[in-house]
Design an enzyme around this catalytic site. Structure first.
Site, PDB file in Angstrom:
ATOM      1  N   SER A 683     124.867  -2.650 -13.088  1.00  3.68           N
ATOM      2  CA  SER A 683     123.762  -3.777 -12.699  1.00  3.68           C
ATOM      3  C   SER A 683     122.889  -4.141 -13.924  1.00  3.68           C
ATOM      4  CB  SER A 683     122.705  -2.534 -11.574  1.00  3.68           C
ATOM      5  OG  SER A 683     122.161  -1.634 -12.342  1.00  3.68           O
ATOM      6  N   LYS A 726     114.383   0.472  -7.096  1.00  3.82           N
ATOM      7  CA  LYS A 726     114.054  -0.390  -7.850  1.00  3.82           C
ATOM      8  C   LYS A 726     112.909  -0.983  -7.601  1.00  3.82           C
ATOM      9  CE  LYS A 726     118.348  -0.672  -9.660  1.00  3.82           C
ATOM     10  NZ  LYS A 726     120.177  -1.380  -9.697  1.00  3.82           N
TER      11      LYS A 726
END
Length: 813
Positions: A683, A726
């Protein structure tokens, strides 16, 4: 004994055989095993000396290469009677001791020891004194033999018929004395009367020891006879008690009565009755009897039929969950659905038991949720900690053949719960390990499988036990380390980290009242103004859960408790100044990351077992040969993402205004700060790509924007996992813009509304969109042309002037 006439004994030379822990006396025959190369050479050299050599003891038994200072000066001249080679190497030799010799000189130049020695003359004692000593010595020998001394009949016959004191003393010393220093001292004694005196002292001591051993044996035999007699009398007493009123029962009868009263399963009752029969025929002091007694008590202490009635009132369950936990709406909804299914299927045999598994970072309330479920159902609660368990016997138990055996943790939890339908929380199931003692995760498969746990067999119990009515709940920080077969038996419920609003409510409703009570303070001892909660949460905690917040509140309560005791205060109103005085300067600051756009620096987002984190990426481009280096504990997948990002940039060099030859003439260094923390995953692909493009094009990257997404070679952005963690990490750090894959936009309704309103999401599909959003135009001195696009720089959490404007501390008594 005379030596061959060809060799003069006086100052003659002979090979030397050093011995470890051995002394050979004259007039004795000894068999030795010779295996060292140096000793074998000495043995073979003895053939040149009519089979004679000198044996001498070593002063230090650990000496491997003896020299003149390492051996005694007095040894024994021996003759080789027989010498046979061994299949494993070396020789088996039979030696006859002949005479004491004194070593004058030792030669070490021949590969073996060669000594020049002279014989030692042994004086003859007066006949009468020798006869008296001989008679006394034989009297001691008779006592030694009568006390059970270790001498064969042949040896006693030889000693009784020996008339020469020299022969008698040497043979007796060889068979009686075991201590090597004492044997060497007797070898060096030339006067036979002195040797007899020393031997008499030693033999008298051996006689006393032998007589003492015999008395001990007689006493032990007497104790054994007494125990047998007491056992017989106890059995008679049992019969007498039974013949009387029967008011006094034996232990076996008491156990049989308890077994009959428990209504146990037939196979378990039969097994226990057999064990009671065994126990009845064992002595009370028997160690085996204690093992059998413990086994019986363990089975009787287990719940076999005891069961609590479930409270399936959903309103009651919802009230308990709301009272004990704030937030976690989707988790509470799933628990209520689970209880509703339980209510509809009540009374039916379990066909497919559901094992809930709460997965989330530490401190979010996974274990306490299991306790709340037990409270809502009205069931008993037990917790089994699995962190660090690496022995299969911890789950299945130890067999009774081992000393100190005990049941496994599951059976122990059932015994502690006291019912057959408790709620058991398997805590930290992801921390299981395996080694040569087995795999505990494999043992849990039987525990959690409804097709098998009806007849779960613990090794210690050795009888089937029904676990089908137990409600198992597992907790874990991550599923990455849980084996696939075990994961297949779990229904995973993810618990994400808390938002700032949720932490404030949890602290105000639950944590602060609990800490006040724990520190002996009244419920209104601390007045906590609402504006201070964000300062406490942002400045002193940086976590997904609330454990650090709980610790900081405990620190506050300790300070207030001390002031209460020393100054007599009953209530304290917190202010910024007092908060900083109690807890010190803030540990965290949202402005800890660079708030000015920089070239080659981008902010990424990542997830760990403890929640989401901000992941800065720094890129430096320097003259070189086109090498790519990634540092900061980057994993294999992250390094592959960096190479994929570089390949994309090179394929788009023309459109990005990067000269193609620059890639061959430059080295690229990608660094991920906080290198002590391992990092991995795809990611961070777009973050590394943006940082590299910024370094090559000298265009600064927006500082108020965090990026996450996986990049392909063609510039497509693939979805990522852990979006909620996140996003919460970005909010904690003061980030206001988030770039994420467009396919993750469907997760937006799952995010907290309070967080979504403070952030701007940019959903992207290609790197072209990311470049347009994240990179600013080239401008001298890093001046931002479009402040609306760049985002304004936020002020630090605690500006210096805030303390000056703080309101004074108020103390109410």
């Amino acid at each position: 004994m005379p030596v061959n006439s060809r060799y003069e004994l006086y100052a003659a030379r002979y090979p030397v055989l050093p011995l470890r822990q051995a002394v050979i006396f004259p007039h004795t025959i000894v068999t030795l095993l010779v295996g060292k190369p140096r000793s074998i050479q000495a043995l073979e050299a003895a053939a040149s000396y009519d089979g004679h050599l000198i044996v001498v003891g070593l002063r230090d038994a650990d000496c491997d290469d003896p020299g003149p200072d390492d051996i005694f000066e007095v040894g024994t001249l021996v003759r080789i009677l027989a010498q046979e080679p061994r299949t494993s190497g070396g020789y088996e030799v039979r030696l006859e001791g002949q005479q004491r010799v004194h070593l004058l000189h030792l030669d070490t130049q021949h590969g073996y020891l060669l000594a020049r020695a002279e014989p030692l003359a042994e004086p003859q004692p007066p006949p009468r004194e020798a006869a008296a000593q001989l008679r006394y010595l034989r009297t001691l020998l008779d006592r030694y033999r009568a006390a059970g001394g270790h001498l064969s009949d042949d040896m006693l016959s030889i000693l009784e018929n020996a008339e020469d004191l020299h022969v008698l003393t040497d043979m007796l010393a060889s068979h009686i004395v075991r201590d090597m220093p004492t044997r060497q001292r007797l070898l060096e004694l030339l006067d036979p009367l002195a040797r007899i005196e020393q031997l008499a002292i030693l033999l008298a001591g051996e006689v006393e020891i032998s007589e003492l051993e015999q008395r001990i044996k007689d006493r032990v035999r007497e104790q054994i006879d007494r125990s047998q007699r007491e056992f017989y009398l106890r059995e008679q007493l049992k019969v007498i008690y039974h013949e009387l009123s029967g008011s006094t029962e034996s232990e076996a009868d008491t156990l049989r009565q308890r077994i009959q009263e428990r209504s146990l399963p037939n196979d378990v009752a039969e097994r226990l009755l057999r064990e009671v029969d065994r126990l009845e025929h064992m002595p009370n002091a028997s160690s085996e009897g204690a093992i059998v007694r413990t086994y019986i008590e363990t089975l009787l202490a287990l719940p076999w039929n005891e069961e609590t009635t479930d409270n399936l009132d959903l309103e009651h369950a919802q009230a308990v969950l709301e009272r004990e936990h704030y937030g976690l709406e989707h988790v509470k909804e799933r628990i209520l659905e689970f209880l509703a299914v339980r209510k509809l299927t009540a009374g039916r045999p379990p066909t497919q038991a559901t094992v809930l598994c709460f997965v989330g970072p530490p401190g979010v309330g996974k274990t306490s949720l299991g306790r709340s479920i037990a409270q809502a159902l009205g069931r008993a609660f037990a917790r089994v900690s699995l962190g660090g368990v690496r022995d299969e016997a911890e789950i299945r138990g130890h067999r009774r053949t081992y000393i100190g055996a005990y049941p496994g943790r599951i059976i122990t939890a059932m015994r502690r719960a006291g019912t057959i339908n408790p709620v058991i929380v398997l805590d930290e199931i992801d921390k299981l390990a395996s080694d040569y003692r087995g795999d505990p995760a494999a043992a849990l498969l039987e525990v959690l499988d409804p097709e098998q746990n009806q007849h779960f067999t613990d090794h210690y119990l050795d009888v089937p036990y029904d676990l089908s009515r137990v409600l198992f709940i597992a907790t874990a920080n991550t599923l990455a380390t849980v084996p696939r077969a075990l994961r297949d038996r779990l229904e995973v419920i993810e618990i994400e980290g808390y938002t700032e609003e949720e932490k404030r409510e949890i602290g105000r409703r639950h944590l602060l009242p609990r800490q006040l009570a724990a520190h002996g303070l009244s419920s209104d001892a601390i007045e906590f103004p609402e504006p201070l909660w964000p300062i406490l949460i942002r400045g002193y905690t940086y976590e997904a859960g609330v454990r650090e917040l709980d610790r900081q509140l405990a620190a506050l309560c300790r300070k207030v408790a001390r002031e209460t005791v020393q100054q007599g205060q009953t209530r304290v109103r917190l202010t910024k100044r007092r908060l900083f005085a109690y807890l010190g300067p803030p540990r965290y600051d949202p402005a800890q990351f660079d708030r000015e756009p920089q070239i080659g620096v981008a902010l990424g987002l990542g997830t760990t077992a403890v929640g989401g984190v901000l992941l800065p990426v720094e890129v430096a481009v320097m003259p070189g040969k086109g090498r790519l280096q990634v540092t900061g504990q980057a994993g294999e997948v992250m390094q592959e993402s960096a190479r994929a990002a570089l390949s994309f940039i090179r394929s788009r060099a023309t459109s990005l205004a990067i000269p193609p030859e620059r890639f061959e003439q430059s080295d690229i260094h990608i660094h991920l700060p906080e290198g002590a923390q391992p990092k991995d995953g795809p990611s961070a692909g777009i973050t590394m790509a943006i940082a590299m493009i910024s370094a090559f094009t000298e265009r600064p990257v927006r500082a108020d924007m965090a990026l996450t997404g996986e990049i392909t070679l063609r510039g497509r952005i693939l979805p990522i996992g852990g979006l909620r963690e996140k996003v919460l990490a970005a909010q904690r750090a003061g980030i206001r813009h988030i770039v994420a894959p467009a396919e993750n936009a469907r997760e937006l309704p799952r995010l907290p509304a309070s967080v979504v309103h403070t952030l701007t999401f940019h959903w992207v599909r290609t790197m072209d969109e990311v470049i347009a959003l994240a990179l600013l135009p080239m401008q001298p001195h890093d001046v931002l042309a479009d402040t609306e696009l760049a985002g304004k720089v936020e002020t630090p959490l605690i500006p210096p002037q805030s303390l000056e404007d703080d309101i004074p501390v108020e103390v109410q008594e």
